[in-house]
Scaffold this motif. Sequence first.
Motif, short mmCIF file in Angstrom:
data_model
loop_
_atom_site.label_atom_id
_atom_site.label_comp_id
_atom_site.label_asym_id
_atom_site.label_seq_id
_atom_site.Cartn_x
_atom_site.Cartn_y
_atom_site.Cartn_z
N ALA A 61 10.67 -8.31 -9.70
CA ALA A 61 11.07 -7.01 -10.67
C ALA A 61 11.50 -7.63 -11.76
N GLN A 62 10.79 -7.19 -12.96
CA GLN A 62 10.82 -7.42 -14.45
C GLN A 62 12.22 -6.95 -15.07
N ASN A 63 12.87 -6.01 -14.28
CA ASN A 63 14.21 -5.35 -14.95
C ASN A 63 14.97 -4.79 -13.77
N PHE A 64 16.19 -4.20 -14.20
CA PHE A 64 17.07 -3.54 -13.35
C PHE A 64 16.40 -2.53 -12.48
N TYR A 65 15.66 -1.57 -13.38
CA TYR A 65 15.21 -0.34 -12.78
C TYR A 65 14.18 -0.70 -11.69
N GLU A 66 13.34 -1.55 -11.89
CA GLU A 66 12.25 -2.18 -10.98
C GLU A 66 13.08 -2.77 -9.74
N ALA A 67 14.25 -3.33 -10.10
CA ALA A 67 14.89 -4.10 -8.93
C ALA A 67 15.40 -2.92 -7.99
N CYS A 68 16.11 -2.15 -8.82
CA CYS A 68 16.70 -1.04 -7.78
C CYS A 68 15.56 -0.42 -6.90
N GLN A 69 14.34 -0.07 -7.59
CA GLN A 69 13.33 0.52 -6.55
C GLN A 69 12.76 -0.23 -5.47
N SER A 70 12.76 -1.61 -5.80
CA SER A 70 12.15 -2.77 -5.02
C SER A 70 13.10 -2.76 -3.80
N PHE A 71 14.49 -2.80 -4.12
CA PHE A 71 15.56 -2.85 -3.22
C PHE A 71 15.15 -1.75 -2.20
N TRP A 72 14.95 -0.69 -2.85
CA TRP A 72 15.19 0.49 -1.77
C TRP A 72 13.83 0.77 -0.94
N PHE A 73 12.82 0.21 -1.45
CA PHE A 73 11.67 0.07 -0.48
C PHE A 73 11.98 -0.64 0.86
N VAL A 74 12.42 -1.84 0.44
CA VAL A 74 12.81 -2.65 1.57
C VAL A 74 14.07 -2.00 2.49
N GLN A 75 14.97 -1.58 2.14
CA GLN A 75 15.94 -0.73 2.87
C GLN A 75 15.39 0.20 3.69
N GLN A 76 14.65 1.15 2.97
CA GLN A 76 13.88 2.35 3.71
C GLN A 76 12.99 1.84 4.96
N LEU A 77 11.97 1.09 4.64
CA LEU A 77 10.93 0.44 5.47
C LEU A 77 11.57 -0.38 6.48
N LEU A 78 12.61 -1.21 6.27
CA LEU A 78 13.33 -1.78 7.69
C LEU A 78 13.79 -0.79 8.61
N GLN A 79 14.20 0.26 8.22
CA GLN A 79 14.48 1.26 9.18
C GLN A 79 13.17 2.03 9.70
N MET A 80 12.12 2.17 9.20
CA MET A 80 10.90 2.66 9.57
C MET A 80 10.26 1.79 10.59
N GLU A 81 10.31 0.43 10.57
CA GLU A 81 9.95 -0.47 11.37
C GLU A 81 10.57 -0.25 12.72
N SER A 82 11.90 -0.26 12.76
CA SER A 82 12.72 -0.13 13.96
C SER A 82 13.90 0.81 13.97
N SER A 83 14.34 1.24 14.99
CA SER A 83 15.33 2.40 14.85
C SER A 83 16.85 1.57 14.99
N ASP A 99 1.00 -1.42 0.02
CA ASP A 99 0.00 0.08 0.06
C ASP A 99 0.91 1.15 0.04
N TYR A 100 1.91 1.22 0.91
CA TYR A 100 2.92 2.39 0.83
C TYR A 100 3.43 2.56 -0.53
N ALA A 101 4.00 1.85 -1.24
CA ALA A 101 4.31 1.96 -2.72
C ALA A 101 3.26 2.38 -3.29
N GLY A 102 2.06 1.88 -3.44
CA GLY A 102 0.88 2.49 -4.27
C GLY A 102 0.75 4.11 -3.78
N ARG A 103 0.94 4.38 -2.60
CA ARG A 103 0.76 5.78 -2.40
C ARG A 103 1.66 6.62 -3.14
N TYR A 104 3.18 5.92 -3.20
CA TYR A 104 4.05 6.88 -4.29
C TYR A 104 3.65 6.74 -5.57
#
Length: 841
Positions: free
Chosen positions: A259-281, A219-224
């Motif tokens: 991910a279907q391509n490298f650009y999507e893979a980059c974006q997918s990676f980033w959401f994971v990296q960012q939201l792991l930080q959002m869940e805990s400090s 849902d968060y990615a959908g907001r973006y």
Amino acid sequence: MEKFQTSDIPKSPRIQKLVDALYEHMPVIESARAKLITESYKETEGEPIITRRAKAFAHILHNIPIIIRDNELIVGSSTIAPRGCQTFPEFSYEWLEAELDTVATRTADPFEIAEETKAELKEADKYWKGKTTSELATSYMAPEAIKAIEHNIFTPGNYFYNGVGHVTVKYWEVLETGFEGIMEKAQKELDGCSVGDGNYARKSHFLEAVILSCKAVIDYAGRYAKLAQEMAAQTSDPVRKQELFVIAENCSRVPAKGAQNFYEACQSFWFVQQLLQMESSGHSISPGRFDQYMYPYYKKDMEAGTITREFAQELMDCIWVKLNDLNKCRDAASAEGFAGYSLFQNLIAGGQNKEGEDVTNDLSVMCIQASMHVHLPAPSLSVRVWNGSPHEFLIKAAELTRTGIGLPAYYNDEVIIPALQNRGLSLEDAREYNIIGCVEPQKAGKTEGWHDAAFFNMCRPLELVFSNGMDKGEMVGIPTGDVTQMKTFDEFFDAYKKQMEYCISLLVNADNAIDVAHAERCPLPFLSCMIDDCLKEGKSVQEGGAVYNFTGPQGFGIANMADGLFAIRKLVYEDKKVSMKELKEALAWNYDKGLDAQSAGDMTEMIMKAMQKAGRNVDASTAEGLLKTFMGMKPGEQKTQRFKEIHDMIDEVPKFGNDIPEVDYFAREVAYTYSKPLQKYNNPRGGKFQAGLYPVSANVPLGGQTGATPDGRYAHTPVADGVSPSAGKDVKGPTAAATSVSRLDHFIVSNGTLFNQKFHPSALSGREGLEKFVALIRGYFDQKGMHMQFNVVDRQTLLDAQEHPEKYKHLVVRVAGYSALFTTLSRSLQDDIIRRTEQGF
């Protein structure tokens, strides 16, 4: 091995714009997350904690403000302000409330904070009294452990105040199947549960929490995606309009789906990296082997001709910038120890696959190129080195080192792989290790390592030997006898070992108390869904759901202890040039410096307490007089001159770091006094304790809490960093220092070691300089050293940067297991870097 290119890729103008915008203002503390998690917790009272955590995470992701900044190709920001930070009251909040009015003006890592934000945080914090992990952890600790923390024997503050982090998740699984695939796995496990199962209550709620968390991320990615569409409709710039349309399309697909391509893979990676930080400090959430799990998408696009190497590099550069956007606020004392706004996001390139074949590829080199382009502290780039490492790859890495950025750090497969096997990892898993945070090895996607679990100052137990276990009038250690009556060095060394073992047991108690508190109050379903075997076991990583479970506190002060104990053995017991009574007095009076204010105050306080217990109240002036009488000090220069003579004699004793086998193997034995006792302990997650020998940068502030030591170090000055020789004591050149450090037993210190060296830039000039540099690394690793990292900057530049910081806004240096902007460091930490021995070939 895949073929790879080493030719430079031009830097896109976009990247400098992103970097400039990132550092235009001081970081800001925001309150959105604290308000949202408090709202959710108030609504879920009485529900299982794992459910409350998932619902809170979803509430945050559904409502936290979002932003797409100018020029971004990869989107997702935890704050509106660049490099801003959210707060995490569920772990702790009292320290921040106490520092709200000083956080903007403190010397290390200041943050701006608006008056409105202060008021909002104070209002949210009212709910958390008695509900935090830190409060629960304190209630679980033994009184002796709390006392040891108060007396600065060790500090477990990292996880006491914050989330744990220090993990690498299965990014590759998200790239392959998306969170829809992970939700499907969780649902399958849930469908296999029976209400009559003994673990049904825990497992079913955990799996439901995982599904809820994954859905919230989608849902968060959908907001973006929606925001990008809206912005595209509003812009008149046709280039930016198209970029926003692509961003919207990417976010509508990933990370929900594979991910279907490298650009999507980059974006997918980033959401994971960012939201792991959002869940805990937690910090040190490390991307790991980015060049391996991202490579299939890059290779597929390159072979299909749907991407250029230049655009792939630009996307990676954008990720590198985003990694510097993440931030956190620490308490003032911790900020001194972690100065530089670092989150220790370690990304490693090169090395072997599980079959033992080298897998260096195009992206391995492009990771190095990205760090050259952005020239920022994050990610904390590392490279793996072994006998099969391509020479030109290491030359490329050395070119980055030559820029002075302090990157990359170098790690030895030939030591780390067997060290991890020694801890129970399979050969295949050990071969696929990555580095977490500063220097800590682990197998990604299977490990809850609890690296950085505490900082243990190995010099403080020696002080307890000299004081017979007392500190500031209290029994903190154990009675080990009067040092002036110890007849042999072995008797003295045994006393030190006993103090060490006792203090280590208290450290374990404190760490385990905090560990239990995290499991009870802050399990993390989103993180856990990307770690094996949490779904199968039906429990979070905090409860022991990972395949491999460790706790890794680190000791530091090896060089001080080795040099000091060696000096005692030689001067006191062998040559008998100094009596133990004289040495004890010299240490108390800080050698020829006189009794410093802090030591005098501590000892005066001790006497006042002792007299009070005896039924006599005395004032500070009287206690100070008694102190002088007790120490046998008389007016005049005779004794202070003797203290100076003792200090001079200590200076003449051989030191660790100069290829002197007798000293080096003694240092090995000293290191064992920390590493061997620790490994016999277990943690609450069913795993073992494992030692690390590195301080991050805590050797500076914790050295400030340590008296004079018998290696000649003056009171309240920095302790030696990592396994490096003491600053200025390694005088025989870089290879001699490396040989000395290699004689430590790196195989037993499986939580990591840290070896810093500093070179004058001329040492790495030209191809010849690079070749010599690579040869130094190869030589050290052939001798079974574990890790090396470097500063390449001349002393005069650093001194000038201290005096004229406005001229050096982009000067990045290696601090400890991380790099940071030099001008953001505290003065004491800057001084420590300047003091390090400047080597040359």
